[in-house]
Design a protein around this motif. Sequence first.
Motif, PDB file in Angstrom:
ATOM      1  N   ILE A 145      60.770 -38.877  73.591  1.00  0.00           N
ATOM      2  CA  ILE A 145      61.791 -39.781  73.057  1.00  0.00           C
ATOM      3  C   ILE A 145      62.101 -39.439  71.599  1.00  0.00           C
ATOM      4  CG2 ILE A 145      62.257 -42.202  72.473  1.00  0.00           C
ATOM      5  CD1 ILE A 145      60.528 -42.900  74.999  1.00  0.00           C
ATOM      6  N   GLY A 146      61.062 -39.102  70.844  1.00  0.00           N
ATOM      7  CA  GLY A 146      61.246 -38.796  69.436  1.00  0.00           C
ATOM      8  C   GLY A 146      62.017 -37.520  69.167  1.00  0.00           C
ATOM      9  N   SER A 147      61.996 -36.598  70.129  1.00  0.00           N
ATOM     10  CA  SER A 147      62.625 -35.285  69.899  1.00  0.00           C
ATOM     11  C   SER A 147      63.822 -35.007  70.802  1.00  0.00           C
ATOM     12  CB  SER A 147      61.587 -34.168  70.072  1.00  0.00           C
ATOM     13  OG  SER A 147      61.031 -34.177  71.373  1.00  0.00           O
ATOM     14  N   ASP A 148      64.186 -35.951  71.669  1.00  0.00           N
ATOM     15  CA  ASP A 148      65.300 -35.708  72.589  1.00  0.00           C
ATOM     16  C   ASP A 148      66.597 -35.355  71.870  1.00  0.00           C
ATOM     17  OD1 ASP A 148      64.471 -35.689  75.236  1.00  0.00           O
ATOM     18  OD2 ASP A 148      64.579 -37.855  75.469  1.00  0.00           O
ATOM     19  N   GLU A 149      66.854 -35.998  70.736  1.00  0.00           N
ATOM     20  CA  GLU A 149      68.134 -35.733  70.067  1.00  0.00           C
ATOM     21  C   GLU A 149      68.158 -34.357  69.411  1.00  0.00           C
ATOM     22  OE1 GLU A 149      70.966 -37.371  70.503  1.00  0.00           O
ATOM     23  OE2 GLU A 149      69.765 -38.524  71.933  1.00  0.00           O
ATOM     24  N   VAL A 150      67.020 -33.889  68.892  1.00  0.00           N
ATOM     25  CA  VAL A 150      67.011 -32.528  68.345  1.00  0.00           C
ATOM     26  C   VAL A 150      67.090 -31.514  69.480  1.00  0.00           C
ATOM     27  CG1 VAL A 150      64.480 -32.192  68.204  1.00  0.00           C
ATOM     28  CG2 VAL A 150      65.968 -31.005  66.614  1.00  0.00           C
ATOM     29  N   THR A 151      66.499 -31.830  70.631  1.00  0.00           N
ATOM     30  CA  THR A 151      66.646 -30.964  71.802  1.00  0.00           C
ATOM     31  C   THR A 151      68.107 -30.934  72.238  1.00  0.00           C
ATOM     32  OG1 THR A 151      64.383 -31.477  72.509  1.00  0.00           O
ATOM     33  CG2 THR A 151      65.828 -30.477  74.149  1.00  0.00           C
ATOM     34  N   ARG A 152      68.762 -32.098  72.204  1.00  0.00           N
ATOM     35  CA  ARG A 152      70.178 -32.161  72.551  1.00  0.00           C
ATOM     36  C   ARG A 152      70.998 -31.248  71.621  1.00  0.00           C
ATOM     37  NH1 ARG A 152      73.524 -36.367  74.554  1.00  0.00           N
ATOM     38  NH2 ARG A 152      71.951 -37.979  74.171  1.00  0.00           N
ATOM     39  N   ARG A 153      70.745 -31.343  70.327  1.00  0.00           N
ATOM     40  CA  ARG A 153      71.500 -30.528  69.368  1.00  0.00           C
ATOM     41  C   ARG A 153      71.260 -29.038  69.599  1.00  0.00           C
ATOM     42  NH1 ARG A 153      69.857 -34.771  65.934  1.00  0.00           N
ATOM     43  NH2 ARG A 153      68.194 -33.527  64.968  1.00  0.00           N
ATOM     44  N   THR A 154      70.018 -28.676  69.938  1.00  0.00           N
ATOM     45  CA  THR A 154      69.712 -27.272  70.209  1.00  0.00           C
ATOM     46  C   THR A 154      70.433 -26.804  71.469  1.00  0.00           C
ATOM     47  OG1 THR A 154      67.544 -27.560  69.156  1.00  0.00           O
ATOM     48  CG2 THR A 154      67.840 -25.602  70.509  1.00  0.00           C
ATOM     49  N   ALA A 155      70.417 -27.624  72.518  1.00  0.00           N
ATOM     50  CA  ALA A 155      71.102 -27.268  73.768  1.00  0.00           C
ATOM     51  C   ALA A 155      72.598 -27.109  73.539  1.00  0.00           C
ATOM     52  CB  ALA A 155      70.832 -28.335  74.830  1.00  0.00           C
ATOM     53  N   GLU A 156      73.180 -28.017  72.769  1.00  0.00           N
ATOM     54  CA  GLU A 156      74.620 -27.949  72.506  1.00  0.00           C
ATOM     55  C   GLU A 156      74.972 -26.751  71.632  1.00  0.00           C
ATOM     56  OE1 GLU A 156      75.321 -31.861  70.943  1.00  0.00           O
ATOM     57  OE2 GLU A 156      75.656 -32.716  72.955  1.00  0.00           O
ATOM     58  N   LYS A 157      74.095 -26.415  70.698  1.00  0.00           N
ATOM     59  CA  LYS A 157      74.322 -25.283  69.795  1.00  0.00           C
ATOM     60  C   LYS A 157      74.441 -23.965  70.554  1.00  0.00           C
ATOM     61  CE  LYS A 157      72.055 -22.891  65.895  1.00  0.00           C
ATOM     62  NZ  LYS A 157      70.919 -22.963  64.937  1.00  0.00           N
ATOM     63  N   TYR A 158      73.634 -23.826  71.615  1.00  0.00           N
ATOM     64  CA  TYR A 158      73.578 -22.551  72.337  1.00  0.00           C
ATOM     65  C   TYR A 158      74.315 -22.573  73.682  1.00  0.00           C
ATOM     66  CZ  TYR A 158      70.272 -21.050  68.818  1.00  0.00           C
ATOM     67  OH  TYR A 158      69.691 -20.698  67.626  1.00  0.00           O
ATOM     68  N   ARG A 159      74.932 -23.677  74.014  1.00  0.00           N
ATOM     69  CA  ARG A 159      75.583 -23.798  75.327  1.00  0.00           C
ATOM     70  C   ARG A 159      76.660 -22.737  75.517  1.00  0.00           C
ATOM     71  NH1 ARG A 159      77.083 -29.692  76.667  1.00  0.00           N
ATOM     72  NH2 ARG A 159      78.187 -29.475  74.690  1.00  0.00           N
ATOM     73  N   ASP A 160      77.444 -22.455  74.461  1.00  0.00           N
ATOM     74  CA  ASP A 160      78.515 -21.467  74.571  1.00  0.00           C
ATOM     75  C   ASP A 160      78.021 -20.032  74.413  1.00  0.00           C
ATOM     76  OD1 ASP A 160      80.317 -23.524  74.955  1.00  0.00           O
ATOM     77  OD2 ASP A 160      80.873 -23.650  72.835  1.00  0.00           O
ATOM     78  N   LYS A 161      76.704 -19.879  74.269  1.00  0.00           N
ATOM     79  CA  LYS A 161      76.121 -18.543  74.144  1.00  0.00           C
ATOM     80  C   LYS A 161      75.330 -18.165  75.390  1.00  0.00           C
ATOM     81  CE  LYS A 161      76.045 -18.965  69.133  1.00  0.00           C
ATOM     82  NZ  LYS A 161      75.270 -19.107  67.906  1.00  0.00           N
ATOM     83  N   GLY A 162      75.630 -18.853  76.491  1.00  0.00           N
ATOM     84  CA  GLY A 162      75.012 -18.504  77.767  1.00  0.00           C
ATOM     85  C   GLY A 162      73.635 -19.074  77.997  1.00  0.00           C
ATOM     86  N   VAL A 163      73.264 -20.108  77.212  1.00  0.00           N
ATOM     87  CA  VAL A 163      71.945 -20.722  77.347  1.00  0.00           C
ATOM     88  C   VAL A 163      72.051 -22.016  78.141  1.00  0.00           C
ATOM     89  CG1 VAL A 163      69.939 -21.631  76.122  1.00  0.00           C
ATOM     90  CG2 VAL A 163      71.221 -19.708  75.158  1.00  0.00           C
ATOM     91  N   VAL A 164      71.241 -22.133  79.180  1.00  0.00           N
ATOM     92  CA  VAL A 164      71.225 -23.322  80.037  1.00  0.00           C
ATOM     93  C   VAL A 164      69.860 -23.993  79.934  1.00  0.00           C
ATOM     94  CG1 VAL A 164      71.339 -24.155  82.425  1.00  0.00           C
ATOM     95  CG2 VAL A 164      72.955 -22.403  81.625  1.00  0.00           C
ATOM     96  N   PHE A 165      69.875 -25.317  79.780  1.00  0.00           N
ATOM     97  CA  PHE A 165      68.647 -26.113  79.703  1.00  0.00           C
ATOM     98  C   PHE A 165      68.445 -26.877  81.017  1.00  0.00           C
ATOM     99  CE2 PHE A 165      68.840 -25.119  75.356  1.00  0.00           C
ATOM    100  CZ  PHE A 165      67.771 -25.659  74.653  1.00  0.00           C
ATOM    101  N   VAL A 166      67.205 -26.884  81.500  1.00  0.00           N
ATOM    102  CA  VAL A 166      66.837 -27.640  82.697  1.00  0.00           C
ATOM    103  C   VAL A 166      65.561 -28.422  82.397  1.00  0.00           C
ATOM    104  CG1 VAL A 166      66.154 -27.519  85.115  1.00  0.00           C
ATOM    105  CG2 VAL A 166      67.851 -25.909  84.231  1.00  0.00           C
ATOM    106  N   GLY A 167      65.635 -29.740  82.451  1.00  0.00           N
ATOM    107  CA  GLY A 167      64.470 -30.592  82.251  1.00  0.00           C
ATOM    108  C   GLY A 167      63.813 -30.933  83.578  1.00  0.00           C
ATOM    109  N   ILE A 168      62.494 -30.930  83.606  1.00  0.00           N
ATOM    110  CA  ILE A 168      61.742 -31.267  84.825  1.00  0.00           C
ATOM    111  C   ILE A 168      60.721 -32.343  84.491  1.00  0.00           C
ATOM    112  CG2 ILE A 168      60.161 -30.416  86.608  1.00  0.00           C
ATOM    113  CD1 ILE A 168      61.401 -27.650  86.292  1.00  0.00           C
ATOM    114  N   ASN A 169      60.729 -33.401  85.284  1.00  0.00           N
ATOM    115  CA  ASN A 169      59.733 -34.472  85.150  1.00  0.00           C
ATOM    116  C   ASN A 169      58.728 -34.340  86.286  1.00  0.00           C
ATOM    117  OD1 ASN A 169      58.253 -36.816  84.886  1.00  0.00           O
ATOM    118  ND2 ASN A 169      59.911 -38.186  85.493  1.00  0.00           N
ATOM    119  N   SER A 170      57.489 -34.010  85.931  1.00  0.00           N
ATOM    120  CA  SER A 170      56.421 -33.838  86.924  1.00  0.00           C
ATOM    121  C   SER A 170      55.384 -34.948  86.858  1.00  0.00           C
ATOM    122  CB  SER A 170      55.713 -32.489  86.716  1.00  0.00           C
ATOM    123  OG  SER A 170      56.615 -31.415  86.812  1.00  0.00           O
TER     124      SER A 170
END
Length: 196
Positions: free
Chosen positions: A48-73
């Motif tokens: 919860i504390g880092s989701d928004e920085v993860t969001r910013r990182t995912a958005e930063k690289y989205r147009d550079k061919g980077v895809v994020f996949v989260g898994i809850n185990s």
Amino acid sequence: MAFTLSIGDAAPKFSLPATDGKTYSLEDFSDADVLVVFFTCNHCPYVIGSDEVTRRTAEKYRDKGVVFVGINSNSEATHAEDDFAHMVERMNEHKFPWLYLRDKSQEVALAYGALRTPHFYVFDSERKLRYTGRGVDNPREAERATVNDLDNALAAIVAGKPVATEVTNPIGCNVKWEGKDAHWMPPEACDLVPQS
């Protein structure tokens, strides 16, 4: 053999249901130049504390061919709020820029050697592991973080350069294993990098 994947290892295959109602496999992301698979959950304060920085990182690289996949185990027997219904609710509320998959059997967590939430694995176009570990050095209070190892790794990979720091220790709650104490970790699971 190490519990978690080592640099250069191939991404283990998976086929898991997502909060969008579809089922996704590793092959569904074959068009991605870089694939970030990360183990996460609904309740962990480090997530919860880092989701928004993860969001910013995912958005930063989205147009550079980077895809994020989260898994809850996580076992919902340990934390009821980690069940699929709460995953759907969380994605509807936050609209994160990644797919959110459920690994109820925990087979995928074992295949990857997920240690904590969050725990990131970055794979190149050949699906070889190039980085694993933490996202930032203070995920519980991400606004106080001084290093974003995930961003640094992605910057290097998309630039065609070697990753300076390939392995860090993930920081967060341990994965909640079915039928085990909430703080249990597999005996062969330990720090990826020795603590100095």
